[in-house]
Design a protein around this motif. Structure first.
Motif, PDB file in Angstrom:
ATOM      1  N   LEU A 287     -20.212   0.120  -2.945  1.00  0.00           N
ATOM      2  CA  LEU A 287     -18.779   0.324  -3.462  1.00  0.00           C
ATOM      3  C   LEU A 287     -17.908   0.875  -2.990  1.00  0.00           C
ATOM      4  O   LEU A 287     -17.213   1.468  -1.747  1.00  0.00           O
ATOM      5  N   ASP A 288     -18.355   2.468  -2.420  1.00  0.00           N
ATOM      6  CA  ASP A 288     -18.210   2.994  -1.728  1.00  0.00           C
ATOM      7  C   ASP A 288     -17.374   3.077  -0.101  1.00  0.00           C
ATOM      8  O   ASP A 288     -16.506   2.695   0.685  1.00  0.00           O
ATOM      9  N   THR A 289     -18.403   1.757   0.171  1.00  0.00           N
ATOM     10  CA  THR A 289     -18.867   1.304   1.873  1.00  0.00           C
ATOM     11  C   THR A 289     -16.646   0.069   2.024  1.00  0.00           C
ATOM     12  O   THR A 289     -16.392   0.367   2.405  1.00  0.00           O
ATOM     13  N   GLN A 290     -17.218  -0.348   0.843  1.00  0.00           N
ATOM     14  CA  GLN A 290     -16.049  -1.518   0.183  1.00  0.00           C
ATOM     15  C   GLN A 290     -15.015  -0.982   0.029  1.00  0.00           C
ATOM     16  O   GLN A 290     -13.727  -2.054   1.223  1.00  0.00           O
ATOM     17  N   LEU A 291     -14.670  -0.004  -0.348  1.00  0.00           N
ATOM     18  CA  LEU A 291     -12.667   0.672  -0.973  1.00  0.00           C
ATOM     19  C   LEU A 291     -13.038   2.074   0.014  1.00  0.00           C
ATOM     20  O   LEU A 291     -11.656   1.975   0.178  1.00  0.00           O
ATOM     21  N   ALA A 292     -13.531   2.493   0.008  1.00  0.00           N
ATOM     22  CA  ALA A 292     -12.572   3.980   0.319  1.00  0.00           C
ATOM     23  C   ALA A 292     -12.690   3.657   1.744  1.00  0.00           C
ATOM     24  O   ALA A 292     -13.047   3.170   2.258  1.00  0.00           O
ATOM     25  N   GLY A 293     -11.569   4.439   2.582  1.00  0.00           N
ATOM     26  CA  GLY A 293     -10.683   4.162   3.226  1.00  0.00           C
ATOM     27  C   GLY A 293     -10.205   3.175   3.901  1.00  0.00           C
ATOM     28  O   GLY A 293      -8.564   3.616   4.116  1.00  0.00           O
ATOM     29  N   HIS A 294      -8.952   2.834   2.407  1.00  0.00           N
ATOM     30  CA  HIS A 294      -8.153   2.308   2.028  1.00  0.00           C
ATOM     31  C   HIS A 294      -6.712   3.215   2.052  1.00  0.00           C
ATOM     32  O   HIS A 294      -6.982   4.110   1.553  1.00  0.00           O
ATOM     33  N   GLN A 295      -5.857   2.466   2.429  1.00  0.00           N
ATOM     34  CA  GLN A 295      -4.519   3.528   2.695  1.00  0.00           C
ATOM     35  C   GLN A 295      -3.580   2.199   2.067  1.00  0.00           C
ATOM     36  O   GLN A 295      -3.306   1.418   3.153  1.00  0.00           O
ATOM     37  N   PHE A 296      -2.560   2.856   1.600  1.00  0.00           N
ATOM     38  CA  PHE A 296      -1.105   1.792   1.297  1.00  0.00           C
ATOM     39  C   PHE A 296       0.202   3.085   2.120  1.00  0.00           C
ATOM     40  O   PHE A 296       0.098   4.239   0.899  1.00  0.00           O
ATOM     41  N   GLU A 297       0.795   2.665   2.349  1.00  0.00           N
ATOM     42  CA  GLU A 297       2.135   3.854   2.050  1.00  0.00           C
ATOM     43  C   GLU A 297       3.356   3.020   1.133  1.00  0.00           C
ATOM     44  O   GLU A 297       3.254   1.712   0.924  1.00  0.00           O
ATOM     45  N   LEU A 298       3.494   4.436   0.932  1.00  0.00           N
ATOM     46  CA  LEU A 298       4.584   3.680  -0.329  1.00  0.00           C
ATOM     47  C   LEU A 298       6.307   4.183  -0.490  1.00  0.00           C
ATOM     48  O   LEU A 298       6.080   5.502   0.745  1.00  0.00           O
ATOM     49  N   THR A 299       6.532   3.383   0.590  1.00  0.00           N
ATOM     50  CA  THR A 299       8.543   3.826   0.063  1.00  0.00           C
ATOM     51  C   THR A 299       9.402   3.076  -0.595  1.00  0.00           C
ATOM     52  O   THR A 299       9.423   2.317  -1.413  1.00  0.00           O
ATOM     53  N   THR A 300      10.750   3.855  -0.688  1.00  0.00           N
ATOM     54  CA  THR A 300      11.863   2.747  -1.652  1.00  0.00           C
ATOM     55  C   THR A 300      11.961   1.181  -0.682  1.00  0.00           C
ATOM     56  O   THR A 300      12.108   1.090   0.739  1.00  0.00           O
ATOM     57  N   ALA A 301      12.203   0.575  -1.626  1.00  0.00           N
ATOM     58  CA  ALA A 301      12.657  -0.608  -1.349  1.00  0.00           C
ATOM     59  C   ALA A 301      13.800  -0.331  -0.154  1.00  0.00           C
ATOM     60  O   ALA A 301      15.209  -0.462  -0.250  1.00  0.00           O
ATOM     61  N   SER A 302      13.763  -1.053   0.333  1.00  0.00           N
ATOM     62  CA  SER A 302      15.420  -1.504   1.117  1.00  0.00           C
ATOM     63  C   SER A 302      16.225  -2.528   1.155  1.00  0.00           C
ATOM     64  O   SER A 302      15.464  -3.299  -0.155  1.00  0.00           O
ATOM     65  N   ASP A 303      17.458  -2.396   1.187  1.00  0.00           N
ATOM     66  CA  ASP A 303      18.183  -3.587   0.880  1.00  0.00           C
ATOM     67  C   ASP A 303      18.173  -4.936   1.356  1.00  0.00           C
ATOM     68  O   ASP A 303      17.526  -5.243   2.170  1.00  0.00           O
ATOM     69  N   LYS A 304      18.898  -5.585   0.556  1.00  0.00           N
ATOM     70  CA  LYS A 304      18.098  -7.308   0.873  1.00  0.00           C
ATOM     71  C   LYS A 304      20.070  -8.014   1.156  1.00  0.00           C
ATOM     72  O   LYS A 304      20.593  -7.196   0.971  1.00  0.00           O
ATOM     73  N   PHE A 305      19.866  -8.983   1.196  1.00  0.00           N
ATOM     74  CA  PHE A 305      21.233  -9.071   1.650  1.00  0.00           C
ATOM     75  C   PHE A 305      21.302 -10.884   1.027  1.00  0.00           C
ATOM     76  O   PHE A 305      20.698 -11.641   1.352  1.00  0.00           O
ATOM     77  N   SER A 306      22.158 -10.591   1.330  1.00  0.00           N
ATOM     78  CA  SER A 306      23.165 -12.228  -0.285  1.00  0.00           C
ATOM     79  C   SER A 306      23.764 -13.007   1.675  1.00  0.00           C
ATOM     80  O   SER A 306      24.940 -12.779   1.286  1.00  0.00           O
ATOM     81  N   VAL A 307      24.081 -14.775   0.934  1.00  0.00           N
ATOM     82  CA  VAL A 307      24.313 -14.934   2.282  1.00  0.00           C
ATOM     83  C   VAL A 307      25.275 -15.765   1.630  1.00  0.00           C
ATOM     84  O   VAL A 307      25.221 -16.269   0.680  1.00  0.00           O
ATOM     85  N   SER A 308      27.064 -15.870   2.302  1.00  0.00           N
ATOM     86  CA  SER A 308      27.764 -17.262   1.232  1.00  0.00           C
ATOM     87  C   SER A 308      28.839 -17.711   2.122  1.00  0.00           C
ATOM     88  O   SER A 308      28.706 -17.150   3.269  1.00  0.00           O
TER      89      SER A 308
END
Length: 518
Positions: A287-308
């Motif tokens: 299991l270590d071989t399959q899972l160790a080494g995963h990295q995830f970057e955590l950031t604040t959510a960027s703005d979205k946009f609405s079109v009208s």
């Protein structure tokens, strides 16, 4: 001194007329019940009466404003109560959609009911008062506040103000609430996003959800300032979190259970779901071989946009992806932009709001089916025509409107997940997020209802005070203006006696002659 006969007659006649006028005035006071007919009757009293009449007119206006405010607030409270029931039903649907026995077809049915709730909520948000004004338009109560944009999102056309009425000499009271404060300014629990940045040689076996804010204070005080972060699986049972700017120092560590399909990682007020799927059942593959080494970057959510906007053609803008954060932060107008096409491929960009005197900030030519301005890339659908104009407004992820929450939930429920563990993981996170955002929306509505209740109590108190002041005002006016019948009657008898005596005296004097003394 000699007194001529004509002088004597003139003097007596003037006295007689004065006495008669006094009697007429007193009789008028008695018959009308009013003693002040002109300012000359009582200059001081007349001035005081004028002040009291002005105050009475103000009290009447205050009473009308109190009645208007009360009717509007009662109607608003009724609408919000109805909307609370709708949101409660939407919450029940979101919870039921997490049932593992539901099929894609079942979730489509749930999404269909959610769409109906959206339309009911939209109709309620555009409610009008008895005068035809929109309850939730803020100070712009004559314009429809909520509309659905072509991209499926919802836009708010009102403002953040309110209609304030003068309800006493020293108080103005809001007779409505803006749709922005009640339905748009709702805390969004999805204020972060994640991205896989590294995986073991055997391929990705873990997935990190976008995160749900569980503690807003910790998120605001700690998470935002230090982002971005990295979560690394150091083994099949352990992880660590460190700053992307300083990988050498672990900010947090913890354990996970690879036997569970979903683990929870909490960090600085945010709960991240870690999904584990597709693990090899080969006993020779650890299991270590399959899972160790995963990295995830955590950031604040960027703005979205609405079109009208409405066009003569079928051209539309969509996407709204930030491709250059620095350019977006420094150049993109906070109020949004308006894109005006001058041909099928050429366009001009204006800052909102656009007027006849506005000048374009930029112009360009479409690159394929996309255009980019101030670090934001937009996709163009259809074939634009000269004169087509669309508005693009940024939407911070700090808040999210009620209708957009339900719209996102409906889209998630319509995404097939049967036999797809990754899709099922995303659905579960969407359901969890939707429930929390619906709870935030219901809390916002409840807070507004509490504010309405407080204002209604204030109105009741002011109404009693206003009525008391009005009664006192009328009593004071009556004391100043109305005739004292006993006094006036006695005065009339005295004036009549004096007039009769003057008449008798004049009759005797008028008959005197010098010959009477001879």
């Amino acid at each position: 001194m000699r007194i001529s006969t004509s002088q004597m007659f003139a003097s007596n006649i003037a006295g007689y007329q004065k006495g008669y006028s006094s009697i007429v005035k007193t009789q008028q006071d008695i018959s009308s019940g009013v003693r002040i007919h002109t300012p000359a009757d009582d200059p001081v009293g007349a001035a005081r009466l004028l002040q009291l009449e002005q105050q009475q007119a103000q009290l009447g206006q205050y009473k009308g404003n109190l009645d208007t405010a009360k009717n509007n607030l009662l109607q608003e409270e009724s609408v919000l109560t109805s909307m609370t029931n709708m949101l409660q039903r939407a919450r029940e649907l979101a919870l039921s959609a997490g049932n593992g026995s539901y099929s894609d077809i079942d979730r489509d049915s749930v999404a269909a009911e959610l769409d109906q709730i959206q339309q009911q909520l939209l109709s309620a948000m555009n409610s009008r008062d008895a005068n035809g004004q929109y309850l939730f338009g803020g100070a712009k109560s004559s314009e429809i506040p909520f509309t659905q944009n072509p991209d499926g999102s919802y836009g708010y056309a009102g403002d953040q103000g309110s209609l304030d009425l003068q309800v006493s000499s020293s108080m103005r009271l809001s007779s409505n609430d803006s749709g922005w404060s009640v339905f748009e300014n709702v805390a969004n629990n999805a204020r972060t996003q994640t991205q896989l940045t590294a995986a073991p040689a055997g391929g990705q076996k873990a997935t990190m959800g976008q995160g749900v804010v569980g503690n807003s204070q910790s998120f605001s005080n700690y998470f935002q300032d230090g982002a971005p972060y990295v979560v690394e699986l150091t083994s099949s049972k352990e992880y660590k979190v460190f700053s992307k700017a300083d990988p050498s120092q672990a900010l947090a560590t913890g354990t996970i259970d690879p036997a569970k399909s979903t683990n929870n990682i909490s960090f600085r007020g945010v709960d991240f779901s870690l999904g584990i799927t597709g693990l090899s059942k080969d006993p020779n593959v650890s299991l270590d071989t399959q899972l160790a080494g995963h990295q995830f970057e955590l950031t604040t959510a960027s703005d979205k946009f609405s079109v009208s906007g409405q066009n003569a053609s079928n051209a539309q803008l969509s996407g709204g992806q930030i491709v250059n954060s620095n350019a977006y932060t420094t150049q993109f107008p906070a109020s949004g932009i308006s894109v005006k096409f001058t041909s099928a491929t050429e366009y001009q960009v204006y800052a909102q709001p656009v007027s006849e005197s506005s000048k374009p900030m930029a112009q360009g030519v479409l690159s394929g089916s996309s255009l980019t301005y101030a670090g934001v890339q937009l996709q163009v659908g259809g074939t634009p025509q000269a004169g087509d104009q669309l508005s693009v407004s940024p939407k911070s992820q700090t808040t999210q409107g009620i209708l957009d929450t339900l719209s996102n939930l409906s889209k998630a429920l319509r995404t097939p997940v049967m036999g797809n563990e990754s899709a099922q993981f995303k659905l579960n996170e969407s359901l969890n997020l939707a429930v929390k955002n619906i709870d935030s929306a219901m809390a916002n509505v409840a807070s507004t209802q509490a504010s309405i209740g407080a204002r209604l109590n204030t109105i009741d108190t002011l109404a009693v005070e206003n009525e008391s002041l009005n009664m006192t005002n009328k009593a004071t006016q009556s004391d100043l203006r109305d005739t004292d019948m006993a006094e006036a009657s006695s005065k009339l008898i005295l004036q009549q006696t004096m007039l009769e005596a003057a008449q008798a005296s004049f009759a005797r004097v008028s008959q005197l002659s010098l010959f009477d003394k001879l």
